[in-house]
Design a protein around this motif. Structure first.
Motif, PDB file in Angstrom:
ATOM      1  N   ALA A 153      58.107  12.938  23.342  1.00 36.48           N
ATOM      2  CA  ALA A 153      58.510  12.205  23.121  1.00 36.48           C
ATOM      3  C   ALA A 153      60.115  11.652  22.333  1.00 36.48           C
ATOM      4  O   ALA A 153      59.802  12.514  21.303  1.00 36.48           O
ATOM      5  N   ASP A 154      60.968  11.046  22.983  1.00 35.33           N
ATOM      6  CA  ASP A 154      62.305  10.744  21.961  1.00 35.33           C
ATOM      7  C   ASP A 154      62.624   9.944  21.933  1.00 35.33           C
ATOM      8  O   ASP A 154      63.144   9.001  22.319  1.00 35.33           O
ATOM      9  N   SER A 155      62.284   9.325  20.786  1.00 39.26           N
ATOM     10  CA  SER A 155      62.275   7.805  20.344  1.00 39.26           C
ATOM     11  C   SER A 155      63.875   7.724  20.161  1.00 39.26           C
ATOM     12  O   SER A 155      64.462   6.297  20.052  1.00 39.26           O
ATOM     13  N   LYS A 156      64.890   8.381  20.045  1.00 38.42           N
ATOM     14  CA  LYS A 156      66.431   8.610  20.321  1.00 38.42           C
ATOM     15  C   LYS A 156      66.905   8.224  21.862  1.00 38.42           C
ATOM     16  O   LYS A 156      67.365   7.354  21.422  1.00 38.42           O
ATOM     17  N   GLY A 157      66.989   8.885  21.793  1.00 39.38           N
ATOM     18  CA  GLY A 157      66.991   9.356  23.904  1.00 39.38           C
ATOM     19  C   GLY A 157      65.621   8.181  24.256  1.00 39.38           C
ATOM     20  O   GLY A 157      67.219   8.064  25.760  1.00 39.38           O
ATOM     21  N   GLY A 158      64.862   7.778  24.199  1.00 39.42           N
ATOM     22  CA  GLY A 158      64.074   6.954  24.938  1.00 39.42           C
ATOM     23  C   GLY A 158      63.700   8.133  26.632  1.00 39.42           C
ATOM     24  O   GLY A 158      63.172   7.149  27.544  1.00 39.42           O
ATOM     25  N   VAL A 159      63.288   8.820  25.416  1.00 41.20           N
ATOM     26  CA  VAL A 159      62.312   9.623  26.779  1.00 41.20           C
ATOM     27  C   VAL A 159      61.124   9.893  27.118  1.00 41.20           C
ATOM     28  O   VAL A 159      61.181  10.662  25.443  1.00 41.20           O
TER      29      VAL A 159
END
Length: 166
Positions: A84-90
């Protein structure tokens, strides 16, 4: 002659209703919801073509909307997360088998592409695979569950946004 009069009267009533409808007092939340768009995509029917998209739901973590990210995590809590990548949104889940479908697995990937809560700012891709002769097939296919999850995420994000406005 009577048809012309009825047509003109109808046109005047429609025009007057349009004028008075814009004076209807709306709460801040009603105005924001009106400007957010449609769950089915696009802006729906617009009688004011110059209307701009609302930035009311703009709230960022990195490059993505924080409400869409949190809603995605909440909706996908039934499956273990791979990343879960909160900065990239994936957001990517592991392969997951529902309790009643032991020979079927699903894997979901969510892409958050905007800093606003909009259907265009979210893409959900779900894959499905079957167990054949005790082995999971490498031949996975797209699943129709993606649209259901996308709708749930949008609805949850809007609820989170409205709760934060209180």
């Amino acid at each position: 002659m009577r048809i012309i009069l009825v047509s003109m009267f109808s046109a005047i009533i429609l025009f007057a209703a349009q004028l008075f409808a814009s004076d209807y007092p709306q709460t801040q939340v009603e105005r924001e919801m009106d400007e957010m768009g449609s769950l089915l995509g696009g802006e729906g029917i617009i009688f004011r073509p110059g209307k701009e998209r609302s930035n009311a739901t703009k709230a960022k973590i990195g490059n993505v909307n924080k409400y869409l990210f949190q809603a995605s995590i909440d909706v996908l809590k039934f499956a273990p997360l791979s990343s879960a990548d909160s900065k990239g949104g994936v957001i990517i889940t592991e392969w997951y088998s529902p309790k009643d479908q032991k020979n079927t697995q699903f894997k979901v990937t969510v892409y958050i592409k905007d800093d606003l809560i909009t259907p265009e700012g979210l893409e959900v891709i779900a894959f499905e695979r079957k167990r054949v002769d005790g082995k999971w097939s490498e031949d996975h296919q797209s699943s129709t569950i993606a649209k259901v999850l996308e709708d749930k995420i949008i609805r949850k994000a809007r609820d989170l946004y409205l709760q934060s406005a209180r």
